[in-house]
Scaffold this motif. Structure first.
Motif, PDB file in Angstrom:
ATOM      1  N   TRP A 140       0.851  -1.187   0.000  1.00  0.00           N
ATOM      2  CA  TRP A 140       0.000   0.000   0.000  1.00  0.00           C
ATOM      3  C   TRP A 140       0.887   1.237   0.000  1.00  0.00           C
ATOM      4  O   TRP A 140       1.176   1.803   1.044  1.00  0.00           O
ATOM      5  CB  TRP A 140      -0.913   0.009   1.218  1.00  0.00           C
ATOM      6  CG  TRP A 140      -1.896  -1.100   1.197  1.00  0.00           C
ATOM      7  CD1 TRP A 140      -1.819  -2.280   1.856  1.00  0.00           C
ATOM      8  CD2 TRP A 140      -3.115  -1.155   0.455  1.00  0.00           C
ATOM      9  NE1 TRP A 140      -2.905  -3.066   1.586  1.00  0.00           N
ATOM     10  CE2 TRP A 140      -3.731  -2.399   0.733  1.00  0.00           C
ATOM     11  CE3 TRP A 140      -3.758  -0.284  -0.420  1.00  0.00           C
ATOM     12  CZ2 TRP A 140      -4.931  -2.789   0.173  1.00  0.00           C
ATOM     13  CZ3 TRP A 140      -4.954  -0.663  -0.968  1.00  0.00           C
ATOM     14  CH2 TRP A 140      -5.535  -1.892  -0.676  1.00  0.00           C
ATOM     15  N   ALA A 142       2.091   4.994  -0.157  1.00  0.00           N
ATOM     16  CA  ALA A 142       1.434   6.238   0.259  1.00  0.00           C
ATOM     17  C   ALA A 142       0.916   6.963  -0.958  1.00  0.00           C
ATOM     18  O   ALA A 142       1.616   7.148  -1.952  1.00  0.00           O
ATOM     19  CB  ALA A 142       2.413   7.120   1.020  1.00  0.00           C
ATOM     20  N   LYS A 189      -7.372   4.764   0.129  1.00  0.00           N
ATOM     21  CA  LYS A 189      -6.033   4.214  -0.100  1.00  0.00           C
ATOM     22  C   LYS A 189      -5.039   4.739   0.935  1.00  0.00           C
ATOM     23  O   LYS A 189      -4.144   4.009   1.370  1.00  0.00           O
ATOM     24  CB  LYS A 189      -5.564   4.567  -1.512  1.00  0.00           C
ATOM     25  CG  LYS A 189      -6.336   3.850  -2.611  1.00  0.00           C
ATOM     26  CD  LYS A 189      -5.841   4.263  -3.989  1.00  0.00           C
ATOM     27  CE  LYS A 189      -6.600   3.526  -5.084  1.00  0.00           C
ATOM     28  NZ  LYS A 189      -6.155   3.944  -6.433  1.00  0.00           N
ATOM     29  N   GLU A 190      -5.205   5.992   1.308  1.00  0.00           N
ATOM     30  CA  GLU A 190      -4.315   6.556   2.327  1.00  0.00           C
ATOM     31  C   GLU A 190      -4.550   5.896   3.684  1.00  0.00           C
ATOM     32  O   GLU A 190      -3.602   5.666   4.445  1.00  0.00           O
ATOM     33  CB  GLU A 190      -4.531   8.067   2.427  1.00  0.00           C
ATOM     34  CG  GLU A 190      -4.000   8.827   1.210  1.00  0.00           C
ATOM     35  CD  GLU A 190      -4.361  10.297   1.245  1.00  0.00           C
ATOM     36  OE1 GLU A 190      -5.300  10.649   1.982  1.00  0.00           O
ATOM     37  OE2 GLU A 190      -3.710  11.077   0.546  1.00  0.00           O
ATOM     38  N   SER A 193      -2.803   2.568   3.438  1.00  0.00           N
ATOM     39  CA  SER A 193      -1.352   2.748   3.497  1.00  0.00           C
ATOM     40  C   SER A 193      -0.886   3.051   4.909  1.00  0.00           C
ATOM     41  O   SER A 193       0.088   2.469   5.404  1.00  0.00           O
ATOM     42  CB  SER A 193      -0.928   3.876   2.548  1.00  0.00           C
ATOM     43  OG  SER A 193       0.449   4.145   2.660  1.00  0.00           O
ATOM     44  N   GLU A 197       1.537   0.946   7.298  1.00  0.00           N
ATOM     45  CA  GLU A 197       2.781   1.604   7.695  1.00  0.00           C
ATOM     46  C   GLU A 197       2.949   1.612   9.208  1.00  0.00           C
ATOM     47  O   GLU A 197       4.042   1.372   9.729  1.00  0.00           O
ATOM     48  CB  GLU A 197       2.789   3.035   7.153  1.00  0.00           C
ATOM     49  CG  GLU A 197       3.985   3.864   7.575  1.00  0.00           C
ATOM     50  CD  GLU A 197       3.866   5.304   7.118  1.00  0.00           C
ATOM     51  OE1 GLU A 197       4.539   6.156   7.709  1.00  0.00           O
ATOM     52  OE2 GLU A 197       3.092   5.577   6.179  1.00  0.00           O
TER      53      GLU A 197
END
Length: 644
Positions: A140, A142, A189-190, A193, A197
């Motif tokens: 994923w 950023a 998507k963020e 991610s 992370e």
């Protein structure tokens, strides 16, 4: 002689055998070279065969196992060594002709190297592996954005808020809605991610649902993201296998992008809730604790239904009323979520009554806020119990990032933990209340575990409710020019001044109904007049910042239960000994050198907080030991002279 012969035989054994081995390199020179050639040919054939399989897996997007990669690396190294060996051998004079005899040293050297290389190839793995590759789960990355200014900052704030809510154990589903093209998918998507992370979840899957969702397509896409292959056509069997695979990760985040209508998660195989007795759905069953759902939708109606747990097969009358309630939320996410959660699993009559309330005039006649006010008022009305409602309103009166411990002390003083008389049990009740308000989006996590926050819009609405229902006069971070008139003061139950700019002390206040008085001025050492408490017979909670001395009439506060003197410079507080009903005494961050003997008279004191009283040097003997009801004593960064 027997001894000598035994020794000689042993020496012969140790020396003759190695010599025979060395001679063997000369005798079997040609055989060793042929053996090496044969082993290299076998290895090359095996390498070519595996290379085809590896390339096919790579083209399919699979990741090659590390032990397979190491095998190929070793084969390539041996191949390079063999080519170098053959090149050097072709240039050396190791043969025999009529003009020269064979070079025995080179024969020995090359035969020995050939033998060792052939043996090394034999000792290598034969190229049989349990598997050559595995399905590589998607990364994923950023998501970059070309948006700038307020739009970008707004999304950053939204992302931060979403991650906060997802981290809350009490929250199982989070949703956002907006018109097409505003960046919902980018935001999703963020979220994925950032979740990967920060290692918040073991497994993160994201699928686009679309207007007409295809269950099998969604199943296939989710399966691919977790390395699962389907050979079955049955939707039920696929759902079972996907459910089992997703449960292997202890913490799972499922992102459903572009949701148009209610989606049956069980039919897909998403482990989120199970049917319980009575037709109710538990968001998290007892067996699985790690699944959370983040969804995006272009419809606030969809978001409303998800938060309220409405189904397409819900009674038509209920759906009709629910749609009207949603319309009254004015497309504002805050109002949608708070109202939907307040009405979750409620009866049709309750929904009808809620709609009538939302249609009534707002508490505050402020354009643009009336619908939010009425929706938050509705959420407040459906809070269960008088204590929880009072707890919510009291929370709104405190600072922007208030300390939970302060709120706790005020609650004890006001008796908001009905039927509980033990500090530890009261703390449990406090946490339960806070969790309930957070689930309803009426309270937020603070900057640390001992702080909490409240959305400004919710706070303003809450203070409006407090003004009308609790007769509360609250000023926060304002300039105080005029004090309430005498007629108003007679009705007030709560007076709260937090961080206000107060130049002059208040006059004598006639507050016969006052139960709570919080006074915090921006100016240091602003003293209260001696007669200020004379007409506050019912006062139970008194909090003051920057006191230099206690006003003498404090002795008249016979009902005072909680006294909090924070950041004060205290010289003589012996008079507190007359406050026999005091349960909470807090002197945090205050300058005080010696506790008075009279402290021992507080025989009902349950909580004593002396945190950060760094200059406290004297605690009279037998003072604390006589506080026979004391349950909690806080001394962080405070008194440390127990040996004296």
């Amino acid at each position: 002689m027997d001894v000598v012969w035994a020794v000689a035989s042993k020496v012969s054994e140790l020396t003759v055998e190695p010599i025979g081995t060395q001679l063997g390199y000369l005798v079997y020179y040609r055989s060793n070279l042929n053996e090496l050639k044969e082993q290299l040919e076998k290895l090359a054939a095996k390498r070519e065969s595996l290379q085809h399989a590896v390339e096919e897996d790579r083209r399919s997007g699979r990741e090659i196992e590390s032990n397979v990669k190491k095998w190929f690396d070793r084969v390539n190294k041996i191949k390079a060594e063999a080519e170098k060996f053959n090149g050097e051998g072709s240039q050396a004079n190791i043969g025999c002709s009529y003009k020269s005899c064979p070079n025995l040293w080179l024969l020995y050297k090359w035969s020995r190297r050939a033998k060792k290389m052939a043996d090394e190839i034999k000792m290598m793995e034969d190229g049989k592996f349990d598997r050559l590759s595995y399905t590589k789960l998607p990364e994923w990355p950023a998501s970059s954005s070309t948006l700038g200014g307020d739009t970008f900052e707004s999304r950053v704030r939204t992302l931060s808020r979403i991650m906060e809510v997802l981290a809350d154990p009490a929250t199982n589903m989070v949703g956002v809605h907006g018109l097409p093209g505003v960046g919902k998918t980018t935001l999703a998507k963020e979220v994925a991610s950032k979740a990967k992370e920060e290692k918040l979840y073991d497994t993160v899957v994201m699928v686009e649902v679309k207007q007409k969702p295809d269950i099998k397509t969604i199943q296939r896409e989710m399966a691919e993201m977790v390395g699962l292959k389907f050979d079955e056509d049955s939707q039920v069997i696929r759902a079972s296998r996907l459910n089992e695979r997703l449960r292997q990760g202890k913490k799972l985040l499922v992102i459903l992008d572009d949701l148009w209508e209610r989606l049956d998660l069980q039919k897909i195989g998403i482990p989120f809730g199970e049917e319980k007795k009575g037709g109710k759905i538990s968001l998290l069953d007892d067996e699985y604790k790690g699944c959370k759902i983040f969804l995006t939708s272009r419809s606030e109606e969809r978001l409303f239904k998800e938060m309220a747990e409405l189904h397409d097969d819900s009674p038509p009358d209920l759906l009709t009323i629910a749609n009207e309630v949603n319309e009254r939320c004015a497309r504002l996410p805050l109002a949608i979520v708070t109202v939907a959660r307040a009405l979750r699993n409620k009866s049709l009559s309750t929904w009808r009554d809620a709609l009538r309330q939302l249609q009534q005039p707002s508490l505050r006649k402020v354009p643009g806020l009336k619908d939010v006010d009425s929706s938050i008022k509705l959420s407040y009305d459906y809070l269960e119990g008088r204590d929880l409602k009072s707890f919510f309103l009291l929370s709104a009166m405190l600072s922007n990032d208030a300390m939970t411990s302060d709120l706790f002390k005020y609650c004890i003083g006001l008796g908001l933990f009905e039927g509980i008389y033990i500090v530890e049990e009261s703390l449990d009740r406090l946490q339960t209340m806070m969790k309930t308000l957070k689930v309803s989006c009426l309270l937020l996590d603070g900057s640390s575990s001992d702080h909490f926050k409240m959305h400004d819009v919710v706070r303003d609405s809450a203070l409006s409710i407090a003004f009308n229902e609790k007769c509360a006069f609250v000023k926060r971070y304002e300039k105080i020019h005029n004090w309430p008139d005498k007629g108003q003061l007679e009705n007030y139950k709560y007076l709260c001044f937090r961080g206000c700019d107060i130049d002059e002390p208040p006059p004598q206040l006639n507050c016969p109904s006052l139960e709570l008085f919080l006074f915090e001025s921006k100016h240091d050492n602003l003293s209260l007049p001696d007669d200020i408490f004379k007409r506050m017979p019912l006062l139970r909670v008194l909090t003051h910042f920057n006191f230099s001395s206690l006003p003498t009439p404090i002795t008249s506060l016979e009902n005072l239960t909680s006294l909090c003197l924070h950041q004060c410079e205290l010289k003589d507080i012996a008079m507190i000994g007359v406050l026999r009903n005091l349960k909470v005494l807090s002197l945090t961050h205050s300058i005080i050198q010696e506790l008075p003997h009279e402290l021992a008279c507080l025989t009902r004191l349950q909580l004593l907080d002396l945190s950060n009283c760094r200059k406290l040097a004297v605690i009279p003997q037998n003072t604390i030991s006589r506080l026979n009801k004391l349950e909690a004593l806080y001394l962080e960064n405070s008194f440390n002279r127990w040996q004296d």
